[in-house]
Write a protein that holds these residues in place. Structure first.
Motif, PDB file in Angstrom:
ATOM      1  N   MET A   1     -16.311  16.760  -5.570  1.00 54.03           N
ATOM      2  CA  MET A   1     -17.254  15.665  -5.416  1.00 54.03           C
ATOM      3  C   MET A   1     -16.514  14.455  -4.842  1.00 54.03           C
ATOM      4  O   MET A   1     -15.614  13.911  -5.469  1.00 54.03           O
ATOM      5  N   ARG A   2     -16.910  14.048  -3.658  1.00 53.00           N
ATOM      6  CA  ARG A   2     -16.237  12.925  -2.998  1.00 53.00           C
ATOM      7  C   ARG A   2     -16.881  11.611  -3.411  1.00 53.00           C
ATOM      8  O   ARG A   2     -18.099  11.468  -3.428  1.00 53.00           O
ATOM      9  N   GLU A   3     -16.029  10.650  -3.761  1.00 50.26           N
ATOM     10  CA  GLU A   3     -16.447   9.314  -4.150  1.00 50.26           C
ATOM     11  C   GLU A   3     -15.659   8.302  -3.334  1.00 50.26           C
ATOM     12  O   GLU A   3     -14.708   8.647  -2.643  1.00 50.26           O
ATOM     13  N   LYS A   4     -16.069   7.045  -3.451  1.00 46.70           N
ATOM     14  CA  LYS A   4     -15.342   5.944  -2.825  1.00 46.70           C
ATOM     15  C   LYS A   4     -14.714   5.090  -3.912  1.00 46.70           C
ATOM     16  O   LYS A   4     -15.407   4.615  -4.813  1.00 46.70           O
TER      17      LYS A   4
ATOM     18  N   ASP B   1      -9.326  16.588   4.406  1.00 52.43           N
ATOM     19  CA  ASP B   1     -10.428  17.345   3.818  1.00 52.43           C
ATOM     20  C   ASP B   1     -10.516  17.170   2.309  1.00 52.43           C
ATOM     21  O   ASP B   1     -11.609  17.192   1.744  1.00 52.43           O
ATOM     22  N   VAL B   2      -9.376  17.031   1.646  1.00 51.73           N
ATOM     23  CA  VAL B   2      -9.334  16.837   0.199  1.00 51.73           C
ATOM     24  C   VAL B   2      -8.369  15.698  -0.106  1.00 51.73           C
ATOM     25  O   VAL B   2      -7.215  15.724   0.341  1.00 51.73           O
ATOM     26  N   VAL B   3      -8.839  14.705  -0.847  1.00 52.59           N
ATOM     27  CA  VAL B   3      -7.993  13.589  -1.273  1.00 52.59           C
ATOM     28  C   VAL B   3      -7.942  13.627  -2.798  1.00 52.59           C
ATOM     29  O   VAL B   3      -8.869  13.164  -3.472  1.00 52.59           O
ATOM     30  N   SER B   4      -6.881  14.201  -3.333  1.00 55.45           N
ATOM     31  CA  SER B   4      -6.754  14.341  -4.782  1.00 55.45           C
ATOM     32  C   SER B   4      -6.160  13.084  -5.406  1.00 55.45           C
ATOM     33  O   SER B   4      -5.405  12.351  -4.772  1.00 55.45           O
TER      34      SER B   4
ATOM     35  N   CYS C   1     -11.621   3.591  -0.498  1.00 55.69           N
ATOM     36  CA  CYS C   1     -10.804   4.769  -0.199  1.00 55.69           C
ATOM     37  C   CYS C   1     -11.498   6.025  -0.721  1.00 55.69           C
ATOM     38  O   CYS C   1     -11.930   6.051  -1.881  1.00 55.69           O
ATOM     39  N   PRO C   2     -11.604   7.072   0.088  1.00 54.29           N
ATOM     40  CA  PRO C   2     -12.227   8.303  -0.405  1.00 54.29           C
ATOM     41  C   PRO C   2     -11.330   9.012  -1.414  1.00 54.29           C
ATOM     42  O   PRO C   2     -10.110   9.080  -1.238  1.00 54.29           O
ATOM     43  N   ILE C   3     -11.936   9.500  -2.485  1.00 48.70           N
ATOM     44  CA  ILE C   3     -11.229  10.356  -3.441  1.00 48.70           C
ATOM     45  C   ILE C   3     -12.144  11.510  -3.816  1.00 48.70           C
ATOM     46  O   ILE C   3     -13.367  11.359  -3.839  1.00 48.70           O
ATOM     47  N   ASP C   4     -11.541  12.646  -4.083  1.00 44.65           N
ATOM     48  CA  ASP C   4     -12.306  13.815  -4.503  1.00 44.65           C
ATOM     49  C   ASP C   4     -12.063  14.046  -5.990  1.00 44.65           C
ATOM     50  O   ASP C   4     -10.921  14.233  -6.426  1.00 44.65           O
ATOM     51  N   ILE C   5     -13.138  14.017  -6.765  1.00 44.89           N
ATOM     52  CA  ILE C   5     -13.054  14.204  -8.214  1.00 44.89           C
ATOM     53  C   ILE C   5     -13.027  15.703  -8.481  1.00 44.89           C
ATOM     54  O   ILE C   5     -14.062  16.352  -8.588  1.00 44.89           O
ATOM     55  N   LEU C   6     -11.830  16.260  -8.566  1.00 48.46           N
ATOM     56  CA  LEU C   6     -11.650  17.704  -8.727  1.00 48.46           C
ATOM     57  C   LEU C   6     -10.642  17.989  -9.821  1.00 48.46           C
ATOM     58  O   LEU C   6      -9.738  17.198 -10.080  1.00 48.46           O
ATOM     59  N   THR C   7     -10.788  19.142 -10.456  1.00 46.18           N
ATOM     60  CA  THR C   7      -9.777  19.615 -11.399  1.00 46.18           C
ATOM     61  C   THR C   7      -8.698  20.371 -10.640  1.00 46.18           C
ATOM     62  O   THR C   7      -8.849  20.672  -9.444  1.00 46.18           O
ATOM     63  N   MET C   8      -7.622  20.701 -11.339  1.00 46.58           N
ATOM     64  CA  MET C   8      -6.568  21.503 -10.720  1.00 46.58           C
ATOM     65  C   MET C   8      -7.113  22.860 -10.283  1.00 46.58           C
ATOM     66  O   MET C   8      -6.834  23.326  -9.171  1.00 46.58           O
TER      67      MET C   8
ATOM     68  N   GLY D   1      -7.884   3.133 -12.581  1.00 53.33           N
ATOM     69  CA  GLY D   1      -8.636   2.225 -11.729  1.00 53.33           C
ATOM     70  C   GLY D   1     -10.028   2.755 -11.425  1.00 53.33           C
ATOM     71  O   GLY D   1     -11.011   2.008 -11.451  1.00 53.33           O
ATOM     72  N   ALA D   2     -10.118   4.046 -11.133  1.00 47.66           N
ATOM     73  CA  ALA D   2     -11.423   4.660 -10.844  1.00 47.66           C
ATOM     74  C   ALA D   2     -12.349   4.564 -12.055  1.00 47.66           C
ATOM     75  O   ALA D   2     -13.544   4.268 -11.923  1.00 47.66           O
ATOM     76  N   ARG D   3     -11.805   4.803 -13.230  1.00 52.57           N
ATOM     77  CA  ARG D   3     -12.619   4.677 -14.445  1.00 52.57           C
ATOM     78  C   ARG D   3     -13.118   3.246 -14.625  1.00 52.57           C
ATOM     79  O   ARG D   3     -14.262   3.021 -15.034  1.00 52.57           O
ATOM     80  N   CYS D   4     -12.255   2.282 -14.326  1.00 57.25           N
ATOM     81  CA  CYS D   4     -12.623   0.873 -14.503  1.00 57.25           C
ATOM     82  C   CYS D   4     -13.827   0.487 -13.647  1.00 57.25           C
ATOM     83  O   CYS D   4     -14.632  -0.363 -14.043  1.00 57.25           O
TER      84      CYS D   4
END
Length: 264
Positions: free
Chosen positions: A1-4, A59-62, A8-15, A71-74
């Motif tokens: 799931m890609r978020e901003k 394609d993937v920004v982990s 900055c784009p980040i992908d909310i993914l598990t290992m 920071g993302a949680r904040c």
């Protein structure tokens, strides 16, 4: 799931999800470029638009660093775990050994990269490397390096070169490499080679790996982390202040005495 996250784009993914994406790319030989985002890279992106574009086009920004997770949680993003570059590399090397994929190591010194590959072979005797090459080559040697990777038949390419050099290299040559999965791994070859120790597990959980790096290499690392961590804290604080102001209903916002509304 890609978020901003602050632009900055980040992908909310598990290992597991990230490993599955890499495995799928290697099986189908469909190109997939992975970027591990930490605080230092995030800060550098703010003043380097070319680096920012390179990351955004991946394609993937982990999420590599705990600072990014916090920071993302904040700012309200559902970031729960990080996918560190070294841990992802380790997982993918196990996949290569089990499923017959051939990795290519590019970066670090010749001694370090070869020692890293040697230790990987000791752990996984069945693994077959398509190539190992140090990262100390000049711009006029780049085409030769690209030709070597392209002809190697590699299924995955792990690049241990500093930012933004590896991003520049990939932006220029990614489509010519003919490698389905590509990932920058920073200083991971030094860890695999046994030249740098990872922080104890408890320090990793607390997000204090940077402090352990400073302990190991104070002369080189202390200013880097002091600078980037301070800048990141400032960027995040500014974003949180703006976020809280926008959350206040317009009627409740304080209007300076000398301002006017509605042209009165």
């Amino acid at each position: 799931m890609r978020e901003k996250f602050l632009g900055c784009p980040i992908d909310i993914l598990t290992m597991t999800e990230t490993v599955d994406l890499a495995r799928g790319a290697m099986r189908s030989r469909q190109p997939l470029q992975h970027v591990a985002l930490n605080v230092a890279k995030f800060v550098n992106m703010r003043r380097d638009p070319v680096l920012a574009a390179d990351v955004a086009n991946s394609d993937v920004v982990s999420i590599d660093g705990m600072g990014i997770v916090w920071g993302a949680r904040c700012v309200g993003l559902p970031a729960k775990v990080r996918v560190t570059g070294i841990d992802l590399l380790t997982e993918l090397l196990a996949v290569c050994a089990d499923e017959g994929f051939k990795p290519y190591f590019l970066g670090a010194t010749r001694e370090t990269s070869e020692q890293a590959a040697r230790r990987v072979r000791e752990k996984y005797p069945s693994i077959q490397f398509s190539g190992v090459r140090d990262g100390y080559f000049s711009p006029d040697q780049e085409e030769q390096v690209v030709d070597g990777i392209r002809s190697s038949g590699a299924d995955c390419l792990f690049i241990g070169m500093p930012t933004p050099r590896k991003e520049r290299f990939l932006a220029t040559y990614r489509d010519e490499l003919n490698v389905p999965f590509i990932m920058g791994v920073g200083g991971a070859f030094d860890v695999l080679a046994g030249q740098i120790r990872r922080a104890p597990a408890r320090m990793q959980q607390l997000g204090l790996e940077w402090l352990y790096r400073v302990y190991q290499e104070p002369g080189r690392m202390w200013w880097r982390y002091a600078k980037t961590n301070t800048l990141f804290a400032g960027i995040l604080a500014q974003a949180l202040v703006q976020q809280s102001l926008y959350a206040i209903p317009r009627a409740d916002r304080v209007v300076p005495p000398n301002s006017t509304r509605g042209g009165g």
